[in-house]
Scaffold this motif. Structure first.
Motif, short mmCIF file in Angstrom:
data_model
loop_
_atom_site.label_atom_id
_atom_site.label_comp_id
_atom_site.label_asym_id
_atom_site.label_seq_id
_atom_site.Cartn_x
_atom_site.Cartn_y
_atom_site.Cartn_z
N SER A 175 0.86 -1.19 0.00
CA SER A 175 0.00 0.00 0.00
C SER A 175 0.89 1.23 0.00
CB SER A 175 -0.90 0.01 1.23
OG SER A 175 -1.73 1.16 1.25
N SER A 176 0.49 2.24 -0.73
CA SER A 176 1.28 3.48 -0.78
C SER A 176 0.35 4.64 -1.12
CB SER A 176 2.40 3.37 -1.82
OG SER A 176 1.85 3.22 -3.12
N PHE A 177 0.92 5.82 -1.20
CA PHE A 177 0.16 7.04 -1.46
C PHE A 177 -0.62 6.95 -2.78
CE2 PHE A 177 0.13 11.53 -3.05
CZ PHE A 177 -0.75 12.03 -2.11
N ASP A 178 -0.04 6.30 -3.79
CA ASP A 178 -0.69 6.22 -5.10
C ASP A 178 -1.12 4.79 -5.46
OD1 ASP A 178 1.83 5.23 -5.35
OD2 ASP A 178 2.48 6.57 -6.96
N HIS A 179 -1.13 3.89 -4.46
CA HIS A 179 -1.54 2.51 -4.71
C HIS A 179 -2.09 1.94 -3.41
CE1 HIS A 179 -1.52 -1.44 -6.67
NE2 HIS A 179 -1.04 -1.93 -5.54
N HIS A 180 -3.40 2.12 -3.19
CA HIS A 180 -3.94 1.74 -1.89
C HIS A 180 -5.31 1.06 -1.99
CE1 HIS A 180 -6.00 5.55 -2.53
NE2 HIS A 180 -4.84 6.18 -2.50
N GLU A 181 -5.45 0.18 -2.97
CA GLU A 181 -6.68 -0.59 -3.11
C GLU A 181 -6.96 -1.42 -1.86
OE1 GLU A 181 -10.11 -2.02 -5.16
OE2 GLU A 181 -8.76 -0.35 -5.57
N ILE A 182 -5.90 -1.92 -1.22
CA ILE A 182 -6.03 -2.78 -0.05
C ILE A 182 -6.64 -2.05 1.14
CG2 ILE A 182 -3.72 -2.30 0.84
CD1 ILE A 182 -5.58 -5.68 0.94
N LEU A 183 -6.68 -0.72 1.10
CA LEU A 183 -7.22 0.05 2.22
C LEU A 183 -8.72 -0.14 2.41
CD1 LEU A 183 -5.17 3.36 1.92
CD2 LEU A 183 -4.95 1.57 3.64
N LYS A 184 -9.36 -0.88 1.50
CA LYS A 184 -10.76 -1.25 1.71
C LYS A 184 -10.91 -2.10 2.97
CE LYS A 184 -12.13 -1.17 -3.18
NZ LYS A 184 -12.57 -1.99 -4.35
N LYS A 185 -9.83 -2.73 3.39
CA LYS A 185 -9.86 -3.58 4.59
C LYS A 185 -9.54 -2.81 5.86
CE LYS A 185 -8.70 -7.99 2.39
NZ LYS A 185 -7.95 -9.25 2.56
N VAL A 186 -9.39 -1.49 5.73
CA VAL A 186 -8.93 -0.67 6.86
C VAL A 186 -9.99 0.38 7.20
CG1 VAL A 186 -7.10 0.84 7.72
CG2 VAL A 186 -6.54 -1.00 6.11
N GLY A 187 -10.22 0.57 8.50
CA GLY A 187 -11.07 1.66 8.97
C GLY A 187 -10.23 2.62 9.78
N ALA A 188 -10.60 3.90 9.79
CA ALA A 188 -9.73 4.87 10.47
C ALA A 188 -10.49 6.09 10.96
CB ALA A 188 -8.61 5.32 9.53
N LEU A 189 -9.97 6.64 12.04
CA LEU A 189 -10.36 7.97 12.53
C LEU A 189 -9.06 8.71 12.80
CD1 LEU A 189 -12.28 10.14 13.62
CD2 LEU A 189 -12.21 8.97 15.83
N ILE A 190 -8.78 9.72 11.99
CA ILE A 190 -7.53 10.47 12.12
C ILE A 190 -7.86 11.91 12.47
CG2 ILE A 190 -5.46 11.30 10.94
CD1 ILE A 190 -5.37 8.35 11.46
N GLU A 191 -7.28 12.38 13.58
CA GLU A 191 -7.45 13.74 14.08
C GLU A 191 -8.91 14.01 14.43
OE1 GLU A 191 -5.31 15.97 11.02
OE2 GLU A 191 -3.59 16.08 12.36
N TYR A 192 -9.70 14.54 13.52
CA TYR A 192 -11.10 14.84 13.83
C TYR A 192 -12.01 14.14 12.83
CZ TYR A 192 -8.83 18.53 16.47
OH TYR A 192 -8.02 19.21 17.34
N PRO A 193 -13.16 13.63 13.28
CA PRO A 193 -14.07 12.97 12.34
C PRO A 193 -14.61 13.94 11.30
CG PRO A 193 -15.13 13.24 14.49
CD PRO A 193 -13.69 13.62 14.66
N SER A 194 -14.78 13.43 10.08
CA SER A 194 -15.33 14.26 8.99
C SER A 194 -16.85 14.26 9.11
CB SER A 194 -14.90 13.70 7.64
OG SER A 194 -13.49 13.73 7.52
N ILE A 195 -17.38 15.32 9.71
CA ILE A 195 -18.81 15.40 9.99
C ILE A 195 -19.44 16.50 9.14
CG2 ILE A 195 -20.55 15.82 11.76
CD1 ILE A 195 -19.03 13.25 12.25
N TYR A 196 -20.55 16.17 8.47
CA TYR A 196 -21.32 17.15 7.71
C TYR A 196 -22.45 17.67 8.62
CZ TYR A 196 -18.81 15.02 3.85
OH TYR A 196 -17.82 14.55 3.04
N PRO A 197 -22.47 18.95 8.96
CA PRO A 197 -23.34 19.45 10.02
C PRO A 197 -24.83 19.25 9.79
CG PRO A 197 -22.27 21.26 8.85
CD PRO A 197 -21.60 20.00 8.42
N PHE A 198 -25.29 19.26 8.53
CA PHE A 198 -26.73 19.19 8.28
C PHE A 198 -27.21 17.76 7.99
CE2 PHE A 198 -25.52 23.58 7.39
CZ PHE A 198 -26.41 24.24 8.21
#
Length: 305
Positions: free
Chosen positions: A68-91
Motif C-alpha cells: 500500500s502506498s500514497f498512489d496505490h492503496h486498493e487494499i485500504l478497503k480492509k482498513v477503517g480509520a479515525l484520524i485527528e477529527y471525524p469528517s462530519i457534515y453538520p446538516f
C-alpha cells in the motif's frame, strides 16, 4: 508465524528539509491491540497517515500481504480509520453519515449493529450540528468500524468521551480484537490506553525508541511501598540511614524491587520502636514508564549534540 495484517519497513518521511519519521519498522498481528505513544510532534499522526495512504513516504507498507502506498492503496478497503477529527457534515444526521460510508452486503444490518455497539440510538437521527464533541467522536469511531475492517487505526479516539463512553469503547475494542480485528491506537490518555493495549510502540522525534508489550513494560517498571507509621519523621530518617531510597517528600514512599521483602524494613522499625500502621504496594503506571523513557531519550539526544 502467521502473516501480519500490517507490516511497516524502514519508513521515512520529510516535510521539506525536516525529517519527521526515521526508519520506522514494526508489524501488527491479527487481533492485536497496539498502542502508539509519544509526545506531541513525535510523528504518531504522520505515521498513521502514511499507513493510510494520506501522505507520501519512503519505505514499504504491507497490509494483509499486499503493498500500500500514497498512489496505490486498493487494499485500504480492509482498513477503517479515525484520524485527528471525524469528517462530519453538520446538516446530515448521524444515520445519514453511516449510510454514506456503508459498503458491501447487509448495509442496513451493519448500520444498526454499529449504532447499538457505539450507543448512538438516542441521537443518531439528529442533525450532526447539534452533536457535542463526544457525540461526534463516537460517530467518527462508528464510521471507522462500520464495515468490519480487518485493521482499525484510531488517532486519539478517547477525546471528548466521558468515563462511561471510554469504558464502553474499551470493551468494544477488546471484543472486536478477540474476534480478529487489529487496532493501532494513538492516545495521550495513557491511563485508558493501559487498560486496552497489548503492545506498545513508543515514538520520540520520529523514531521508535521502544517496541514492547504492555505486560513487559509494566513488569520492568519501578515498584514502591507506601508506609504509614507511628512516627513517619523518624521512619524516614532511619530508612534513609539504612540505605533505602525514598522518592517522595509528602508520603513515606520507598523504592523496592519487584518482589518487595518487608522483613528488613520491619526489623529497622522494631529497633527504633516504630509501629507500622499501613502498607500499600504501588507500581509505576504506563504514564510514569513512558515519561521516564522519553526523558531518557531526550537526554541522550541532547548529549549527542
Amino acid at each position: 508465524m502467521k502473516q501480519p495484517i500490517l507490516q511497516v519497513q524502514q519508513l521515512n518521511k520529510s516535510f521539506g528539509s525536516k525529517q519527521v519519521l526515521h526508519d520506522i519498522s514494526f508489524t501488527a498481528q491479527k487481533g492485536h491491540i497496539i498502542g502508539l505513544v509519544g509526545a506531541n510532534g513525535a510523528g504518531k499522526t504522520t505515521l498513521m497517515k502514511a499507513i493510510l495512504g494520506l501522505t507520501s513516504a519512503q519505505g514499504i507498507i504491507t497490509i494483509d500481504g499486499h503493498p500500500s502506498s500514497f498512489d496505490h492503496h486498493e487494499i485500504l478497503k480492509k482498513v477503517g480509520a479515525l484520524i485527528e477529527y471525524p469528517s462530519i457534515y453538520p446538516f446530515m444526521t448521524g444515520r445519514d453519515h453511516l449510510k454514506l460510508f456503508a459498503k458491501g452486503a447487509n448495509q442496513s444490518q451493519k448500520i444498526q449493529s454499529v449504532i447499538h455497539d457505539m450507543h448512538l440510538t438516542k441521537y443518531i437521527d439528529r442533525a450532526a450540528k447539534k452533536y457535542s464533541l463526544g457525540m461526534k467522536q463516537k460517530l467518527g469511531i462508528a464510521m471507522a468500524i462500520l464495515n468490519n475492517p480487518e485493521l482499525v487505526i484510531l488517532d486519539e479516539p478517547m477525546n471528548g468521551l466521558d468515563p462511561q463512553a471510554n469504558k464502553e469503547l474499551r470493551l468494544l475494542i477488546k471484543a472486536k480484537s478477540q474476534a480478529g480485528t487489529t487496532f493501532l491506537i494513538s492516545s495521550h490518555i495513557l491511563s485508558e490506553l493501559q487498560k486496552v493495549a497489548d503492545e506498545l510502540l513508543i515514538l520520540d522525534h520520529g523514531r521508535i525508541i521502544q517496541e514492547t508489550t504492555m505486560k513487559a513494560l509494566l513488569a520492568a517498571s519501578n515498584h514502591y511501598l507506601v508506609l504509614s507509621t507511628s512516627d513517619d519523621v523518624l521512619a524516614r530518617k532511619v530508612l534513609t540511614n539504612a540505605g533505602y531510597q525514598l522518592t517522595d517528600n509528602t508520603e513515606l514512599k520507598v523504592h523496592v524491587g519487584a518482589k518487595a521483602n518487608l522483613e528488613p524494613i520491619l526489623k529497622v522499625f522494631e529497633q527504633h520502636d516504630i509501629t507500622v500502621l499501613d502498607i500499600q504496594h504501588r507500581d509505576e503506571n504506563l504514564e510514569d514508564s513512558v515519561l521516564k523513557l522519553l526523558n531518557k531519550d531526550q537526554l541522550e539526544v541532547e548529549g549527542q549534540k
